[in-house]
Design an enzyme around this catalytic site. Structure first.
Site, PDB file in Angstrom:
ATOM      1  N   SER A  34       0.713  -1.164  -0.052  1.00 10.46           N
ATOM      2  CA  SER A  34      -0.056   0.152  -0.121  1.00 10.46           C
ATOM      3  C   SER A  34       0.784   1.378  -0.059  1.00 10.46           C
ATOM      4  O   SER A  34       1.752   1.423  -0.958  1.00 10.46           O
ATOM      5  CB  SER A  34      -1.175  -0.038   1.114  1.00 10.46           C
ATOM      6  OG  SER A  34      -1.904   0.797   1.063  1.00 10.46           O
ATOM      7  N   ASP A  70      -9.556  -4.724  -5.002  1.00 13.00           N
ATOM      8  CA  ASP A  70      -8.920  -3.810  -4.063  1.00 13.00           C
ATOM      9  C   ASP A  70      -9.782  -2.901  -4.085  1.00 13.00           C
ATOM     10  O   ASP A  70      -9.876  -2.079  -5.248  1.00 13.00           O
ATOM     11  CB  ASP A  70      -7.520  -3.673  -4.639  1.00 13.00           C
ATOM     12  CG  ASP A  70      -6.821  -2.819  -3.444  1.00 13.00           C
ATOM     13  OD1 ASP A  70      -7.518  -2.215  -2.572  1.00 13.00           O
ATOM     14  OD2 ASP A  70      -5.591  -2.940  -3.406  1.00 13.00           O
ATOM     15  N   HIS A  75      -7.639  -5.693  -0.490  1.00 16.26           N
ATOM     16  CA  HIS A  75      -6.529  -4.733  -0.398  1.00 16.26           C
ATOM     17  C   HIS A  75      -5.471  -5.316   0.771  1.00 16.26           C
ATOM     18  O   HIS A  75      -4.244  -5.153   0.577  1.00 16.26           O
ATOM     19  CB  HIS A  75      -7.052  -3.269   0.435  1.00 16.26           C
ATOM     20  CG  HIS A  75      -5.595  -2.531   0.278  1.00 16.26           C
ATOM     21  ND1 HIS A  75      -4.936  -2.158  -0.693  1.00 16.26           N
ATOM     22  CD2 HIS A  75      -5.116  -1.742   1.439  1.00 16.26           C
ATOM     23  CE1 HIS A  75      -4.187  -1.085  -0.235  1.00 16.26           C
ATOM     24  NE2 HIS A  75      -4.279  -0.955   1.076  1.00 16.26           N
TER      25      HIS A  75
END
Length: 253
Positions: free
Chosen positions: A97, A208, A237
């Site tokens: 991320s 995601d 995610h």
């Protein structure tokens, strides 16, 4: 607990798992998480002979909580200080991320002389924000709503995200965190990706909801010189369940 101090006095926490002389893997966590998010991967790789290192980004976890310095350049510089502190060479890097943006900015800003491979997992590059030159991005209003939610009820916000879009549970089937929204949404990492001259593996789920794959992995792979892409069908995610084997295979290839 081990810490190192960067030039502005911020103390950064880190931990090391695995044999002292094993090949090094450096992990960068997503926001607003910390190094503990990588424990499953660190345990697995350490048991396969790797020396695994993860830090808590400034403003996160056990590191200092400075008011300033929440931007991708500073994150990358803090990470370079870790490499220098531990004399890390020939490492593999993994970022999830926002941490994927940190890895990309590190490689774009400081080069690849200390790094041989990198993995970007559900990562924010090249650019999350929708702009005239990035029409597939997410509108600013979405990130404004995110910041507003943190201010209105921070506790509820950190219940809603993990119980919903982060892990995909909504499908059938603080200051530092506030600033982090700006960093992960508005940092343009396209030029950083162009500079990377080592092998990069991109891993992302195609469901995601935090970092939509169309504007991230699908665009990033077009820019990398030596990139490969693995898509997890239906993946959210959060870190994919099978990522440990993917990492091991990539690092040993």
């Amino acid at each position: 607990m081990p810490y190192y101090t960067v030039k502005d006095g911020t103390e950064i926490y880190y931990k090391i798992w695995g044999p002292e002389n094993g090949p090094v893997v450096v992990f960068s966590h997503g926001g607003p998480l910390n190094a503990d998010n990588w424990e499953a991967q660190m345990f697995f790789l350490a048991n396969h002979g790797f020396r695994c290192i993860a830090h808590d980004r400034r403003g996160h976890g056990r590191s200092s909580q400075p008011w300033e310095g929440k931007n991708m350049d500073t994150y990358a510089d803090d990470l370079l200080a870790l490499f220098e502190h531990l004399e890390i060479k020939d490492a593999c890097m993994v970022g999830h991320s926002t941490g994927g943006g940190e890895v990309a900015r590190f490689l774009g800003r400081h080069g690849t002389s200390r790094v041989r491979k990198a993995v970007l997992v559900s990562a924010i590059p090249p650019l999350m924000l929708k702009t005239d030159t990035n029409p597939l991005g997410t509108p600013m209003s979405t990130f404004d709503d995110c910041r507003a939610g943190m201010v209105a009820d921070r506790a509820q916000f950190f219940v809603d995200v993990p119980t919903g879009p982060f892990f995909g549970f909504n499908r059938e089937g603080a200051k530092n965190a506030y600033d982090c929204v700006t960093v992960f949404s508005e940092t343009d990492l396209r030029e950083d990706l162009r500079k990377i001259d080592i092998s990069v593996l991109i891993i992302q789920g195609d469901d995601d909801q935090i970092v939509p794959i169309v504007a991230s992995a699908h665009e990033a792979i077009k820019t990398l010189k030596h990139g490969s892409l693995k898509i997890y069908p239906g993946g959210a995610h959060a870190l994919p369940d099978d990522i440990n084997k993917d990492l091991l295979d990539f690092f040993q290839a």
